[in-house]
Design a protein around this motif. Structure first.
Motif, mmCIF file in Angstrom:
data_model
loop_
_atom_site.group_PDB
_atom_site.id
_atom_site.type_symbol
_atom_site.label_atom_id
_atom_site.label_comp_id
_atom_site.label_asym_id
_atom_site.label_seq_id
_atom_site.Cartn_x
_atom_site.Cartn_y
_atom_site.Cartn_z
ATOM 1 N N VAL A 213 6.251 -41.438 43.187
ATOM 2 C CA VAL A 213 7.050 -41.549 41.975
ATOM 3 C C VAL A 213 6.135 -41.628 40.758
ATOM 4 C CG1 VAL A 213 8.694 -42.968 40.687
ATOM 5 C CG2 VAL A 213 9.024 -42.611 43.143
ATOM 6 N N ALA A 214 5.071 -42.429 40.854
ATOM 7 C CA ALA A 214 4.136 -42.565 39.729
ATOM 8 C C ALA A 214 3.480 -41.227 39.393
ATOM 9 C CB ALA A 214 3.079 -43.610 40.066
ATOM 10 N N ARG A 215 3.201 -40.429 40.398
ATOM 11 C CA ARG A 215 2.554 -39.130 40.173
ATOM 12 C C ARG A 215 3.521 -38.113 39.567
ATOM 13 N NH1 ARG A 215 2.397 -34.686 43.381
ATOM 14 N NH2 ARG A 215 3.207 -35.828 45.195
ATOM 15 N N LEU A 216 4.781 -38.156 39.990
ATOM 16 C CA LEU A 216 5.730 -37.113 39.607
ATOM 17 C C LEU A 216 6.541 -37.444 38.355
ATOM 18 C CD1 LEU A 216 7.176 -36.316 43.148
ATOM 19 C CD2 LEU A 216 5.681 -34.830 41.800
ATOM 20 N N SER A 217 6.774 -38.723 38.097
ATOM 21 C CA SER A 217 7.714 -39.114 37.059
ATOM 22 C C SER A 217 7.061 -39.101 35.679
ATOM 23 C CB SER A 217 8.274 -40.501 37.349
ATOM 24 O OG SER A 217 9.179 -40.907 36.342
ATOM 25 N N ASP A 218 7.858 -38.718 34.678
ATOM 26 C CA ASP A 218 7.386 -38.792 33.295
ATOM 27 C C ASP A 218 8.041 -39.951 32.544
ATOM 28 O OD1 ASP A 218 9.997 -37.951 32.832
ATOM 29 O OD2 ASP A 218 9.440 -35.961 32.115
ATOM 30 N N ALA A 219 8.700 -40.862 33.278
ATOM 31 C CA ALA A 219 9.410 -41.990 32.675
ATOM 32 C C ALA A 219 8.655 -43.288 32.946
ATOM 33 C CB ALA A 219 10.818 -42.088 33.251
ATOM 34 N N PRO A 220 8.960 -44.347 32.197
ATOM 35 C CA PRO A 220 8.365 -45.649 32.517
ATOM 36 C C PRO A 220 8.721 -46.056 33.948
ATOM 37 C CG PRO A 220 9.466 -45.718 30.378
ATOM 38 C CD PRO A 220 9.836 -44.409 31.005
ATOM 39 N N ASP A 248 0.505 -49.103 33.128
ATOM 40 C CA ASP A 248 -0.021 -47.896 32.488
ATOM 41 C C ASP A 248 1.096 -46.969 32.031
ATOM 42 O OD1 ASP A 248 -2.591 -48.807 32.905
ATOM 43 O OD2 ASP A 248 -2.957 -47.548 34.664
ATOM 44 N N SER A 249 2.271 -47.059 32.669
ATOM 45 C CA SER A 249 3.399 -46.191 32.312
ATOM 46 C C SER A 249 4.263 -46.785 31.209
ATOM 47 C CB SER A 249 4.269 -45.933 33.548
ATOM 48 O OG SER A 249 5.091 -47.057 33.836
ATOM 49 N N GLY A 250 3.966 -48.009 30.782
ATOM 50 C CA GLY A 250 4.828 -48.699 29.837
ATOM 51 C C GLY A 250 6.087 -49.230 30.481
ATOM 52 N N LEU A 284 2.095 -61.772 36.749
ATOM 53 C CA LEU A 284 2.656 -60.529 36.222
ATOM 54 C C LEU A 284 2.249 -60.319 34.768
ATOM 55 C CD1 LEU A 284 6.270 -60.753 37.729
ATOM 56 C CD2 LEU A 284 4.402 -59.283 38.520
ATOM 57 N N LEU A 285 2.299 -61.372 33.967
ATOM 58 C CA LEU A 285 1.909 -61.263 32.562
ATOM 59 C C LEU A 285 0.443 -60.878 32.422
ATOM 60 C CD1 LEU A 285 3.805 -64.371 31.169
ATOM 61 C CD2 LEU A 285 4.186 -62.002 30.436
ATOM 62 N N GLY A 286 -0.395 -61.393 33.334
ATOM 63 C CA GLY A 286 -1.815 -61.092 33.264
ATOM 64 C C GLY A 286 -2.123 -59.618 33.461
ATOM 65 N N ILE A 287 -1.253 -58.887 34.147
ATOM 66 C CA ILE A 287 -1.476 -57.459 34.405
ATOM 67 C C ILE A 287 -0.581 -56.581 33.532
ATOM 68 C CG2 ILE A 287 -1.361 -55.631 36.149
ATOM 69 C CD1 ILE A 287 -2.112 -57.725 38.243
ATOM 70 N N LEU A 288 0.699 -56.946 33.421
ATOM 71 C CA LEU A 288 1.676 -56.118 32.720
ATOM 72 C C LEU A 288 1.738 -56.399 31.221
ATOM 73 C CD1 LEU A 288 4.362 -56.570 35.451
ATOM 74 C CD2 LEU A 288 3.535 -54.325 34.771
ATOM 75 N N CYS A 341 14.200 -52.855 25.704
ATOM 76 C CA CYS A 341 13.177 -51.926 25.241
ATOM 77 C C CYS A 341 12.915 -50.819 26.262
ATOM 78 C CB CYS A 341 11.887 -52.669 24.925
ATOM 79 S SG CYS A 341 11.968 -53.684 23.433
ATOM 80 N N VAL A 342 12.848 -51.172 27.551
ATOM 81 C CA VAL A 342 12.540 -50.134 28.546
ATOM 82 C C VAL A 342 13.743 -49.226 28.762
ATOM 83 C CG1 VAL A 342 13.181 -51.283 30.740
ATOM 84 C CG2 VAL A 342 11.215 -49.736 30.663
ATOM 85 N N THR A 343 14.963 -49.722 28.618
ATOM 86 C CA THR A 343 16.113 -48.817 28.697
ATOM 87 C C THR A 343 16.092 -47.830 27.533
ATOM 88 O OG1 THR A 343 17.562 -50.422 27.591
ATOM 89 C CG2 THR A 343 17.561 -50.415 29.995
ATOM 90 N N ALA A 344 15.711 -48.300 26.348
ATOM 91 C CA ALA A 344 15.621 -47.400 25.207
ATOM 92 C C ALA A 344 14.564 -46.327 25.442
ATOM 93 C CB ALA A 344 15.316 -48.179 23.934
#
Length: 349
Positions: A213-220, A248-250, A284-288, A341-344
């Motif tokens: 999915v990470a390789r193929l998708s252009d979405a967050p 990395d994908s936001g 999670l906060l430390g990475i994301l 924000c991510v839905t937008a």
């Protein structure tokens, strides 16, 4: 009160099971489960992802499965695949239950971030129609039908295999790198979801599938209800490498409240306090980062912590986050702003 927008609940199954009493279950509650309208109001839960999920036709020895989950280590076999003809009537029944809630005037099915904001401003529960496992989708044409109904978020699997990919078994301790990746139909489904701007949920998908999915998708990249594998080494949690992919994908990860995915020893016993949840959030906060962490309770589908038994208790978690040193702005991001924000970013608007 800080509002909460939640990444995952399984209320629709309870609504379908209630049958003729579904309206009363929503409006008044019946003392069971985690969600009803009075408790949503009391806890400040303004909306979330309402999941369609297909139960196993033959669940096997449920008591024995529960006993093994309560006593790690364990590695449970995956249930067999469910065909679309079996899944579709149940999926329609759950979608119909959500549409009935919308007709009550207390809830809005939202197809854009602007609609989520409008529902929250109007005091209606803002619901995203989500599918947890793509069993009801016989083909890509069916995806378009569901999109027209309102589907805006899709998990390709609920652990058991589908025509589109493979999930992780329920195992502890275990890495999520179990089994093969997406099928050819699954890779086509990624592209079609991107074209329709449907969020792809990585929760339950195995590591190879997530990588594809990470390789193929252009979405967050989004995981609606998962945790940090470094804190609790359950197969259902995400490794630091996976978290970095999402960052990395936001994208966003919603923290699952399921005790067995939170406790470092993998036990499902309802623990007191919020320390395990805060450990996951810190990691999670430390990475994301502050824009990549949200909540994904799994209400009505999991064992909850003792001090967070239902939606009415959500302010306790937010208070614990504030007491832990998170500023109010960060708590608001985690509680609801990051989902909006991510839905937008995913849908536009």
């Amino acid at each position: 009160m800080i509002p909460v927008f939640d990444g995952h609940n399984d209320y629709l199954q309870r609504a379908v099971a209630a049958g003729a009493d579904a309206d009363r279950l929503w409006a008044e509650g019946d003392g069971t489960g985690h969600i009803d309208l009075p408790r949503l109001r009391q806890g400040g839960m303004a909306g979330g992802f309402f999941a369609i999920w297909i139960p196993d036709p033959d669940p096997g020895d449920v008591a024995e499965m529960a006993r093994r989950k309560d006593n790690p280590p364990f590695d449970l076999p995956l249930p067999p695949q469910v065909d679309s003809r079996t899944a579709l009537p149940q999926a329609f029944a759950q979608a119909a239950a959500l549409l009935a809630l919308e007709r009550s005037g207390t809830l809005s099915i939202c197809r854009s971030a602007a609609e989520i904001s409008a529902a929250m401003d109007a005091g209606r529960i803002a619901a995203i129609l989500h599918m947890e496992g793509a069993e009801p989708l016989a083909d890509l044409d069916a995806l378009h039908v569901w999109h027209a109904i309102g589907l805006r978020s899709l998990g390709f699997v609920w652990s058991r295999p589908t025509a589109y990919g493979h999930g992780v078994p329920f195992a502890f301790p275990s890495p999520p790198d179990r089994g093969e990746g997406l099928t050819e139909r699954g890779r086509a489904l990624v592209r079609e979801c991107n074209a329709l701007r449907i969020i792809i949920d990585l929760s339950h998908l195995n590591e190879k599938g997530c990588d594809e999915v990470a390789r193929l998708s252009d979405a967050p990249l989004v995981a609606t209800h998962s945790g940090a594998h470094a804190v609790c080494p359950s197969s259902r949690n995400l490794t630091d490498r996976q978290l970095r992919q999402i960052a990395d994908s936001g994208g966003v990860v919603g923290l699952n409240f399921n005790t067995g995915f939170l406790a470092p020893d993998g036990r499902r016993a309802p623990f007191r306090g919020f320390d395990p949840m805060l450990r996951h959030l810190d990691h999670l906060l430390g990475i994301l980062g502050e824009n990549g962490v949200a909540l994904g309770s799994d209400f009505d589908g999991a064992v909850m912590p003792a001090d967070l038994p239902d939606t009415a208790a959500l302010p306790r978690l937010l208070d614990a986050m504030l007491d832990h040193g998170y500023g109010r702005e960060l708590v608001e991001r985690i509680a609801w702003r990051n989902w909006l924000c991510v839905t937008a970013r995913s849908w536009g608007g």
